[in-house]
Design a protein around this motif. Structure first.
Motif, PDB file in Angstrom:
ATOM      1  N   LEU A 154       0.879  -1.122   0.022  1.00  0.00           N
ATOM      2  CA  LEU A 154       0.039  -0.033   0.071  1.00  0.00           C
ATOM      3  C   LEU A 154       0.916   1.198  -0.112  1.00  0.00           C
ATOM      4  O   LEU A 154       1.781   1.421   0.878  1.00  0.00           O
ATOM      5  CB  LEU A 154      -0.889  -0.118   1.134  1.00  0.00           C
ATOM      6  CG  LEU A 154      -1.867   0.996   1.508  1.00  0.00           C
ATOM      7  CD1 LEU A 154      -2.665   1.345   0.400  1.00  0.00           C
ATOM      8  CD2 LEU A 154      -2.509   1.177   2.753  1.00  0.00           C
ATOM      9  N   ARG A 155       0.696   2.162  -0.809  1.00  0.00           N
ATOM     10  CA  ARG A 155       1.417   3.201  -1.195  1.00  0.00           C
ATOM     11  C   ARG A 155       0.547   4.459  -0.746  1.00  0.00           C
ATOM     12  O   ARG A 155      -0.408   4.637  -1.593  1.00  0.00           O
ATOM     13  CB  ARG A 155       1.978   3.413  -2.619  1.00  0.00           C
ATOM     14  CG  ARG A 155       2.636   4.616  -3.001  1.00  0.00           C
ATOM     15  CD  ARG A 155       4.144   5.009  -2.261  1.00  0.00           C
ATOM     16  NE  ARG A 155       4.931   6.236  -2.456  1.00  0.00           N
ATOM     17  CZ  ARG A 155       5.937   6.205  -2.184  1.00  0.00           C
ATOM     18  NH1 ARG A 155       6.705   5.930  -1.123  1.00  0.00           N
ATOM     19  NH2 ARG A 155       6.633   7.465  -2.477  1.00  0.00           N
ATOM     20  N   ILE A 156       0.917   5.268   0.126  1.00  0.00           N
ATOM     21  CA  ILE A 156       0.193   6.353   0.633  1.00  0.00           C
ATOM     22  C   ILE A 156       1.106   7.508   0.514  1.00  0.00           C
ATOM     23  O   ILE A 156       2.298   7.781   0.970  1.00  0.00           O
ATOM     24  CB  ILE A 156      -0.378   6.563   2.075  1.00  0.00           C
ATOM     25  CG1 ILE A 156      -1.220   5.150   2.234  1.00  0.00           C
ATOM     26  CG2 ILE A 156      -1.001   7.926   2.241  1.00  0.00           C
ATOM     27  CD1 ILE A 156      -2.534   5.338   1.480  1.00  0.00           C
ATOM     28  N   THR A 157       0.863   8.678  -0.564  1.00  0.00           N
ATOM     29  CA  THR A 157       1.306  10.120  -0.442  1.00  0.00           C
ATOM     30  C   THR A 157       0.494  11.162  -0.543  1.00  0.00           C
ATOM     31  O   THR A 157      -0.756  10.900  -0.356  1.00  0.00           O
ATOM     32  CB  THR A 157       2.229  10.211  -2.026  1.00  0.00           C
ATOM     33  OG1 THR A 157       1.025  10.057  -2.850  1.00  0.00           O
ATOM     34  CG2 THR A 157       3.181   8.915  -2.094  1.00  0.00           C
ATOM     35  N   SER A 158       0.833  12.363  -0.135  1.00  0.00           N
ATOM     36  CA  SER A 158       0.049  13.255   0.215  1.00  0.00           C
ATOM     37  C   SER A 158       0.755  14.620  -0.109  1.00  0.00           C
ATOM     38  O   SER A 158       1.772  14.816  -0.506  1.00  0.00           O
ATOM     39  CB  SER A 158      -0.276  13.460   1.675  1.00  0.00           C
ATOM     40  OG  SER A 158       0.781  13.767   2.395  1.00  0.00           O
ATOM     41  N   ALA A 159      -0.226  15.692  -0.513  1.00  0.00           N
ATOM     42  CA  ALA A 159       0.226  17.047  -0.581  1.00  0.00           C
ATOM     43  C   ALA A 159      -0.471  17.795   0.238  1.00  0.00           C
ATOM     44  O   ALA A 159      -1.746  17.880   0.339  1.00  0.00           O
ATOM     45  CB  ALA A 159      -0.116  17.785  -1.969  1.00  0.00           C
ATOM     46  N   PRO A 160       0.208  18.661   1.127  1.00  0.00           N
ATOM     47  CA  PRO A 160       1.856  18.471   1.227  1.00  0.00           C
ATOM     48  C   PRO A 160       2.245  17.196   2.062  1.00  0.00           C
ATOM     49  O   PRO A 160       1.370  16.369   2.589  1.00  0.00           O
ATOM     50  CB  PRO A 160       2.069  19.639   1.992  1.00  0.00           C
ATOM     51  CG  PRO A 160       0.742  19.794   3.129  1.00  0.00           C
ATOM     52  CD  PRO A 160      -0.389  19.515   2.273  1.00  0.00           C
ATOM     53  N   SER A 161       3.196  16.818   1.750  1.00  0.00           N
ATOM     54  CA  SER A 161       3.921  15.576   2.343  1.00  0.00           C
ATOM     55  C   SER A 161       4.193  15.893   3.673  1.00  0.00           C
ATOM     56  O   SER A 161       4.078  17.068   4.315  1.00  0.00           O
ATOM     57  CB  SER A 161       5.178  15.121   1.732  1.00  0.00           C
ATOM     58  OG  SER A 161       6.123  16.166   1.739  1.00  0.00           O
ATOM     59  N   GLY A 162       4.589  14.859   4.557  1.00  0.00           N
ATOM     60  CA  GLY A 162       4.909  14.809   5.750  1.00  0.00           C
ATOM     61  C   GLY A 162       3.600  14.782   6.716  1.00  0.00           C
ATOM     62  O   GLY A 162       3.936  15.270   7.972  1.00  0.00           O
ATOM     63  N   ALA A 163       2.623  14.255   6.316  1.00  0.00           N
ATOM     64  CA  ALA A 163       1.398  14.102   7.360  1.00  0.00           C
ATOM     65  C   ALA A 163       1.745  12.881   7.947  1.00  0.00           C
ATOM     66  O   ALA A 163       2.231  11.804   7.385  1.00  0.00           O
ATOM     67  CB  ALA A 163       0.183  14.026   6.245  1.00  0.00           C
ATOM     68  N   GLN A 164       0.970  12.911   9.047  1.00  0.00           N
ATOM     69  CA  GLN A 164       1.014  11.231   9.767  1.00  0.00           C
ATOM     70  C   GLN A 164       0.165  10.473   9.287  1.00  0.00           C
ATOM     71  O   GLN A 164      -1.255  10.693   9.199  1.00  0.00           O
ATOM     72  CB  GLN A 164       0.862  11.853  11.401  1.00  0.00           C
ATOM     73  CG  GLN A 164       1.974  12.636  11.996  1.00  0.00           C
ATOM     74  CD  GLN A 164       1.520  12.651  13.630  1.00  0.00           C
ATOM     75  OE1 GLN A 164       0.213  12.381  14.068  1.00  0.00           O
ATOM     76  NE2 GLN A 164       2.274  13.214  14.301  1.00  0.00           N
ATOM     77  N   LEU A 165       0.530   9.308   9.448  1.00  0.00           N
ATOM     78  CA  LEU A 165       0.016   8.280   8.375  1.00  0.00           C
ATOM     79  C   LEU A 165      -0.584   6.954   9.622  1.00  0.00           C
ATOM     80  O   LEU A 165       0.203   6.587  10.450  1.00  0.00           O
ATOM     81  CB  LEU A 165       0.397   7.538   7.461  1.00  0.00           C
ATOM     82  CG  LEU A 165      -0.002   5.960   6.815  1.00  0.00           C
ATOM     83  CD1 LEU A 165      -1.487   6.177   6.440  1.00  0.00           C
ATOM     84  CD2 LEU A 165       0.894   5.698   5.805  1.00  0.00           C
ATOM     85  N   LEU A 166      -1.997   7.009   9.692  1.00  0.00           N
ATOM     86  CA  LEU A 166      -2.388   5.777  10.705  1.00  0.00           C
ATOM     87  C   LEU A 166      -3.150   4.791   9.858  1.00  0.00           C
ATOM     88  O   LEU A 166      -3.818   5.201   9.105  1.00  0.00           O
ATOM     89  CB  LEU A 166      -3.338   6.623  11.769  1.00  0.00           C
ATOM     90  CG  LEU A 166      -2.561   7.035  13.084  1.00  0.00           C
ATOM     91  CD1 LEU A 166      -2.253   8.602  12.562  1.00  0.00           C
ATOM     92  CD2 LEU A 166      -3.451   7.239  14.150  1.00  0.00           C
ATOM     93  N   ILE A 167      -2.905   3.512  10.266  1.00  0.00           N
ATOM     94  CA  ILE A 167      -3.624   2.479   9.536  1.00  0.00           C
ATOM     95  C   ILE A 167      -4.432   1.641  10.801  1.00  0.00           C
ATOM     96  O   ILE A 167      -3.662   1.020  11.646  1.00  0.00           O
ATOM     97  CB  ILE A 167      -2.707   1.392   8.598  1.00  0.00           C
ATOM     98  CG1 ILE A 167      -2.232   2.329   7.568  1.00  0.00           C
ATOM     99  CG2 ILE A 167      -3.580   0.202   8.204  1.00  0.00           C
ATOM    100  CD1 ILE A 167      -1.560   1.402   6.788  1.00  0.00           C
ATOM    101  N   ASN A 168      -5.680   1.663  10.581  1.00  0.00           N
ATOM    102  CA  ASN A 168      -6.388   1.100  11.720  1.00  0.00           C
ATOM    103  C   ASN A 168      -6.108   1.442  13.274  1.00  0.00           C
ATOM    104  O   ASN A 168      -6.093   0.946  14.165  1.00  0.00           O
ATOM    105  CB  ASN A 168      -6.055  -0.548  11.788  1.00  0.00           C
ATOM    106  CG  ASN A 168      -6.856  -1.320  10.457  1.00  0.00           C
ATOM    107  OD1 ASN A 168      -7.505  -0.481   9.643  1.00  0.00           O
ATOM    108  ND2 ASN A 168      -6.502  -2.530  10.460  1.00  0.00           N
ATOM    109  N   GLY A 169      -5.827   2.954  13.189  1.00  0.00           N
ATOM    110  CA  GLY A 169      -5.532   3.617  14.271  1.00  0.00           C
ATOM    111  C   GLY A 169      -4.040   3.417  14.859  1.00  0.00           C
ATOM    112  O   GLY A 169      -3.601   4.140  15.828  1.00  0.00           O
TER     113      GLY A 169
END
Length: 560
Positions: A154-169
């Motif tokens: 699973l690839r997650i990117t965002s704009a802007p980058s540097g966001a905190q990523l949580l999966i199932n909390g």
């Protein structure tokens, strides 16, 4: 101390809880990829805690196996479940149905049982149990089935980058991040970053597809002065780069602060497209782009909001042309042409762009239509059969001027009009600065086209009004005489876009005549197609298609 089955089960639960709290491997704050033990994070699809009740009638199927009853005929139950359910269950070599299922087992029989669970496209699940249920007890069996193709990334990117990523909390790291070795299934993904709205989405991860997601985080507060921009492309799915920041894929609506913005669209197999737009406060603007496969002409159409003014500052076009000419004289022709052809270069500003042709009509530079570079522009016609470039050459060789012309980069059914400021010839090159208007090409039929250039007008009611006046080639003021002096005056005055029609018409007449787009001198809010003849006895005939409603009677021939 006697260790009972309940003690053993409790110990297993404690061990599992410890395993589930083991941190993931790798440096989560620095690495872009993280490897997950697929037993650490489970998908959420179709899984919910089982009820505490042990009543067998809660299950969809009850299996009665032949049992050898012990003394008193006491028995218990095996309750077998799976995720996903509807899997085939074999108990001690006998098929007992599909999950969820419950089967009766003697409490005094041999304490050895084999459970096998099978489901198409999933690995076979097998477990041996060295126990019997006590009288009335239910032993619960839950199997998490693993797909044959395990596991998925699973690839997650965002704009802007540097966001905190949580999966199932569970915190995984900061974007961009690739999570490897996930079991297929449904996951709850959360992204959060200071100053932006928190983003939530349930994502189905499968080994049979590309599990890549690009998330645009929305600011908590829009700028005080801002507008929206709808970005569309054909084909869809082009990556949008706005002011050097990737902002998702087409089609997409962006909220932008007031001011100039540079938009670039890229898609595999197509040429990149770039333009600069000025977004005004409370404006709802659009940009539609037909991307070019390989190396053919791309066809952008920029459409601003309905409230956008079509009036352009002619002086800004002239200044940009002067800047381009100065650059060429300082840096040389080769470097100048390279810079003009560069998408998003300095010669594309706020919708304005530079093009260069030579005196024979060969295109030397065109950032919006790279495939026509080195082609002869005058050999290409618009939908009204008007050659591109001819009027540029005539006006440039006569000292320059400002004209209306067809936009070669707009191949929509209605076409488009651009305002072009044409400089006088410089080192055999014609430098033109253009700006697209929100005006389609006038729709001209072949019959009307023929009437405009016909030697004698045909006065037939089935055709739109053809207006005609006689011009003095040396007429430079509003001193036309007679009933139609107001038309002559209109041709000598600048229209709402700052273009004076008379000098352009006189240039065409001196060069033997030709077609041009101009504002209707009687109805200056509309553009039309006109034709001016060559000079005869210092006069020329001007004809145009009137944009008023057709009269019942045939049009009159007008002479000034």
């Amino acid at each position: 101390m006697m260790i009972t089955n309940s003690h053993l089960a409790f110990g297993i639960c404690i061990l599992l809880s410890i395993l589930l709290t083991i941190p993931v491997s790798g440096n989560e704050t620095e690495n872009d990829t993280i490897f997950i033990n697929h037993e650490e994070i489970f998908p959420m699809e179709d899984y919910s805690p089982e009820p505490e009740s042990e009543k067998p009638d809660e299950l969809t199927f009850i299996s009665e196996l032949p049992t050898v009853e012990g003394v008193g005929g006491k028995s218990g139950w095996f309750r077998i479940m799976s995720d996903p359910n509807a899997a085939q269950v074999t108990f001690d070599g006998v098929s007992i149905g599909i999950t969820p299922v419950i089967t009766r087992v003697s409490s005094t029989g041999t304490p050895f049982h084999t459970v096998e669970i099978e489901l198409e496209n999933y690995k076979k699940w097998t477990q041996v149990f060295y126990e019997n249920p006590t009288p009335g007890q239910t032993i619960r069996v839950f199997a998490k089935l693993v797909p044959d193709e395990c596991c998925a990334d699973l690839r997650i990117t965002s704009a802007p980058s540097g966001a905190q990523l949580l999966i199932n909390g569970r915190f995984i790291g900061n974007t961009p991040k690739t999570i490897k070795n996930l079991m297929p299934g449904l996951y709850q993904v959360t992204l959060s970053r200071s100053g932006y709205e928190t983003w939530h989405k349930s994502i189905w991860v499968s080994p049979k597809k590309e599990n890549s997601y690009y998330v645009i985080l929305e600011p908590m507060f829009a700028p005080i002065t801002s507008g929206t921009l709808l970005v569309k492309s054909y084909p869809e799915g082009a990556e949008i780069t706005l002011d050097k920041t990737v902002r998702g894929k087409t089609p997409r609506t962006l909220t932008l602060p007031e001011g100039p913005h540079t938009i670039t669209l890229t898609l595999d197999g197509y040429l990149p497209y770039s333009t600069t737009m000025f977004i005004r406060d409370k404006e709802d603007a659009r940009i539609d782009v037909t991307l070019t496969p390989g190396g053919n002409i791309d066809t952008p159409l920029i459409i601003a909001s309905k409230d956008r003014e079509t009036i352009v500052d002619i002086s800004s076009l002239e200044e940009m042309g002067d800047m381009a000419a100065g650059f060429m004289q300082r840096s040389g022709t080769e470097k100048f042409l390279t810079e003009v052809n560069k998408p998003g270069g300095q010669f594309q500003q706020n919708g304005r762009f530079i093009t260069v042709i030579d005196e024979e009509g060969t295109v030397m530079a065109h950032p919006g239509a790279p495939s026509v570079v080195h082609a002869n522009l005058t050999s290409i016609t618009d939908r009204n059969m008007i050659p591109y470039g001819e009027i540029q050459i005539s006006v440039s060789q006569s000292g320059g001027g400002t004209i209306y012309e067809s936009d070669i980069t707009n191949n929509t059914p209605d076409g488009g009009i651009i305002i072009s400021s044409v400089r006088s010839v410089l080192e055999n090159l014609i430098i033109t600065t253009s700006y697209p208007l929100e005006i389609p090409l006038p729709a001209i039929t072949p019959s009307e086209f023929s009437l405009l250039s016909d030697k004698d007008l045909l006065y037939e009611e089935e055709f739109r009004q053809i207006r005609e006046i006689t011009l003095s080639v040396n007429e430079t003021s509003e001193d036309g005489t007679g009933e139609f002096s107001e038309i002559i005056a209109a041709l000598n005055h600048a229209d709402e876009n700052g273009i004076v029609q008379m000098p352009v018409l006189q240039v065409l007449a001196r060069n033997g005549g030709g077609f041009c787009y101009m504002t209707d001198p009687e109805y200056p809010a509309f553009l039309t197609l006109a034709y001016v003849t060559g000079i005869h006895e210092n006069k020329a005939q001007l004809r145009w298609i009137s944009t008023s409603e057709p009269d019942k009677k045939a049009p009159e021939k007008i002479e000034s």
